[in-house]
Design an enzyme around this catalytic site. Sequence first.
Site, PDB file in Angstrom:
ATOM      1  N   CYS A 160      11.673 -20.506  15.212  1.00 13.43           N
ATOM      2  CA  CYS A 160      12.653 -19.762  15.397  1.00 13.43           C
ATOM      3  C   CYS A 160      13.892 -20.123  16.304  1.00 13.43           C
ATOM      4  O   CYS A 160      14.951 -19.654  16.252  1.00 13.43           O
ATOM      5  CB  CYS A 160      12.357 -18.387  15.919  1.00 13.43           C
ATOM      6  N   HIS A 191      18.537 -14.904  19.135  1.00 12.88           N
ATOM      7  CA  HIS A 191      17.762 -14.954  18.151  1.00 12.88           C
ATOM      8  C   HIS A 191      17.033 -13.270  17.776  1.00 12.88           C
ATOM      9  O   HIS A 191      16.721 -12.681  18.885  1.00 12.88           O
ATOM     10  CB  HIS A 191      16.330 -15.837  18.225  1.00 12.88           C
ATOM     11  N   ASN A 212      13.455 -10.374  11.452  1.00 11.56           N
ATOM     12  CA  ASN A 212      13.597 -11.721  12.101  1.00 11.56           C
ATOM     13  C   ASN A 212      13.669 -12.898  10.736  1.00 11.56           C
ATOM     14  O   ASN A 212      12.677 -13.090   9.981  1.00 11.56           O
ATOM     15  CB  ASN A 212      12.115 -11.961  12.820  1.00 11.56           C
TER      16      ASN A 212
HETATM   17  N1  COA Z   1       2.182  -0.446  12.056  1.00 12.59           N
HETATM   18  C1  COA Z   1       1.680   0.378  12.945  1.00 12.59           C
HETATM   19  N2  COA Z   1       0.398   0.032  13.751  1.00 12.59           N
HETATM   20  C2  COA Z   1       0.642  -1.400  13.974  1.00 12.59           C
HETATM   21  C3  COA Z   1       1.482  -2.243  13.255  1.00 12.59           C
HETATM   22  C4  COA Z   1       2.273  -1.775  12.431  1.00 12.59           C
HETATM   23  N3  COA Z   1       3.265  -2.571  11.469  1.00 12.59           N
HETATM   24  N4  COA Z   1       1.156  -3.602  13.926  1.00 12.59           N
HETATM   25  C5  COA Z   1       0.430  -3.587  14.857  1.00 12.59           C
HETATM   26  N5  COA Z   1       0.159  -2.119  14.978  1.00 12.59           N
HETATM   27  C6  COA Z   1      -0.804  -1.477  15.957  1.00 12.59           C
HETATM   28  C7  COA Z   1      -1.824  -2.598  16.544  1.00 12.59           C
HETATM   29  O1  COA Z   1      -2.950  -2.818  15.403  1.00 12.59           O
HETATM   30  C8  COA Z   1      -2.291  -1.809  17.604  1.00 12.59           C
HETATM   31  O2  COA Z   1      -3.299  -0.924  17.299  1.00 12.59           O
HETATM   32  P1  COA Z   1      -4.694  -0.830  18.196  1.00 12.59           P
HETATM   33  O3  COA Z   1      -3.940  -0.546  19.644  1.00 12.59           O
HETATM   34  O4  COA Z   1      -5.252   0.469  17.639  1.00 12.59           O
HETATM   35  O5  COA Z   1      -5.211  -2.054  18.241  1.00 12.59           O
HETATM   36  C9  COA Z   1      -1.083  -1.035  18.207  1.00 12.59           C
HETATM   37  O6  COA Z   1      -0.216  -1.202  17.149  1.00 12.59           O
HETATM   38  C10 COA Z   1      -0.427  -1.914  19.146  1.00 12.59           C
HETATM   39  O7  COA Z   1      -0.331  -3.210  18.936  1.00 12.59           O
HETATM   40  P2  COA Z   1       0.427  -4.071  19.833  1.00 12.59           P
HETATM   41  O8  COA Z   1       0.613  -5.493  19.368  1.00 12.59           O
HETATM   42  O9  COA Z   1       0.135  -3.869  21.505  1.00 12.59           O
HETATM   43  O10 COA Z   1       1.774  -3.589  19.845  1.00 12.59           O
HETATM   44  P3  COA Z   1       3.297  -4.108  20.459  1.00 12.59           P
HETATM   45  O11 COA Z   1       3.955  -2.983  21.102  1.00 12.59           O
HETATM   46  O12 COA Z   1       2.983  -5.510  21.410  1.00 12.59           O
HETATM   47  O13 COA Z   1       3.920  -4.531  19.265  1.00 12.59           O
HETATM   48  C11 COA Z   1       4.941  -6.517  18.133  1.00 12.59           C
HETATM   49  C12 COA Z   1       3.725  -5.456  18.346  1.00 12.59           C
HETATM   50  C13 COA Z   1       4.510  -7.591  17.139  1.00 12.59           C
HETATM   51  C14 COA Z   1       5.781  -5.642  17.483  1.00 12.59           C
HETATM   52  C15 COA Z   1       5.253  -7.410  19.390  1.00 12.59           C
HETATM   53  O14 COA Z   1       4.372  -7.618  20.079  1.00 12.59           O
HETATM   54  C16 COA Z   1       6.303  -8.304  19.281  1.00 12.59           C
HETATM   55  O15 COA Z   1       7.275  -8.185  18.945  1.00 12.59           O
HETATM   56  N6  COA Z   1       5.890  -9.639  19.813  1.00 12.59           N
HETATM   57  C17 COA Z   1       6.746 -10.808  19.353  1.00 12.59           C
HETATM   58  C18 COA Z   1       6.830 -11.076  17.921  1.00 12.59           C
HETATM   59  C19 COA Z   1       7.976 -11.860  17.801  1.00 12.59           C
HETATM   60  O16 COA Z   1       9.075 -11.809  18.494  1.00 12.59           O
HETATM   61  N7  COA Z   1       7.586 -13.061  17.022  1.00 12.59           N
HETATM   62  C20 COA Z   1       8.498 -14.043  16.479  1.00 12.59           C
HETATM   63  C21 COA Z   1       8.891 -14.723  17.829  1.00 12.59           C
HETATM   64  S1  COA Z   1      10.065 -15.511  17.077  1.00 12.59           S
END
Ligand code: COA
Length: 322
Positions: A113, A249, A279
């Site tokens: 990214c 980004h 993204n």
């Molecule tokens: N729909 C519903 N629930 C979801 C889900 C979705 N699409 N994806 C994950 N969950 C759930 C998880 O399973 C978790 O459930 P649990 O508590 O029962 O285990 C809960 O939501 C919370 O998950 P968590 O990972 O703590 O959520 P978050 O608030 O951190 O959000 C992301 C997850 C991926 C959106 C976030 O971590 C993120 O954006 N990370 C960076 C990703 C990124 O930028 N990647 C590319 C970098 S270039």
Amino acid sequence: MKYSSIAGTGAYLPERVMANKDFEAMVDTSDEWIRERTGIKRRHIAAEDQTTSDMALEAALKALQMAGVSKEDIDLIIVATTTPDKVFPSTACIVQRRLGVSGFAAFDVHAACAGFIYALDVANRFIKTGGASCVLVIGAETYSRIINWKDRSTCVLFGDGAGAIVLKAADKPGVMSTHIHADGRHEDSLHVPAGISSGYDLVQREEAFIHMKGNEVFRAAVGVLDAIARETLSINGVQPGDIDWLIPHQANLRIISAAAKKLDLPMDRVVVTVDQHANTSSASIPLALDVAVRDGRVQRGDLLLFEAFGAGFTWGSALVRY
Ligand code: COA
């Protein structure tokens, strides 16, 4: 001393749009969860027969047109991509052939990214050292091909698209500085395990898809983006308040908002496209730039701060007088 300057921008998004609601029938998720946790509302998905070079070419043609540059004037093509058409030749060589030009250097840059910032850094150095004078810098990705459509924690996050700029030699900057970094210790936090030397057999399994520890990536991104923004501003003797547009980004609205807040920048000085594009990895900054140039927000003379974070980890920034 030569400088480089952005002469034109272009973008391409595939026709097919997937809304958050479309995922509700595929995995256990909801439009509300995706909007709240990521800011994403929809994304564009490439057609089955559409490749990264198809999108890169469209974006490049638009950038050339805006720059008023003919394809014969190009003397370097750099494509930032992690989803190339083929193992080889590079997508940059394919774009060069499809533009109907040849002879000058063309190569891909692979920094996930942060790829567009890496490519911009390289293009800027080529121009400053006299190695090139008119560079097509493209970010293009087809992430829909490496998404695990059964994994709700990643499949909702990505989209396809391409963005391009024409970077030309200039008497004054233009690109004021670029900064690129990497920390390979975090390979397991965000990766696609399958690869050529790791074995094609992996491609048959879920190893050919994105694996991500979302929370780790989130925390690291917020920390290093703030550090790199401060590094960039301080080297240039610029205050956060001098920035006209932060063009980050586009991974997650919460990461973008945190970066803006730490710089004390109001969100109306941040270009946000993650809601519309999700993204698109190395395509996201040139796509966002093109949107803001074409809708009139970014004007000639504006001071732009680009910043990106991705797998590797890789990260980078650029301060640009548009
Ligand atoms: N729909 C519903 N629930 C979801 C889900 C979705 N699409 N994806 C994950 N969950 C759930 C998880 O399973 C978790 O459930 P649990 O508590 O029962 O285990 C809960 O939501 C919370 O998950 P968590 O990972 O703590 O959520 P978050 O608030 O951190 O959000 C992301 C997850 C991926 C959106 C976030 O971590 C993120 O954006 N990370 C960076 C990703 C990124 O930028 N990647 C590319 C970098 S270039």
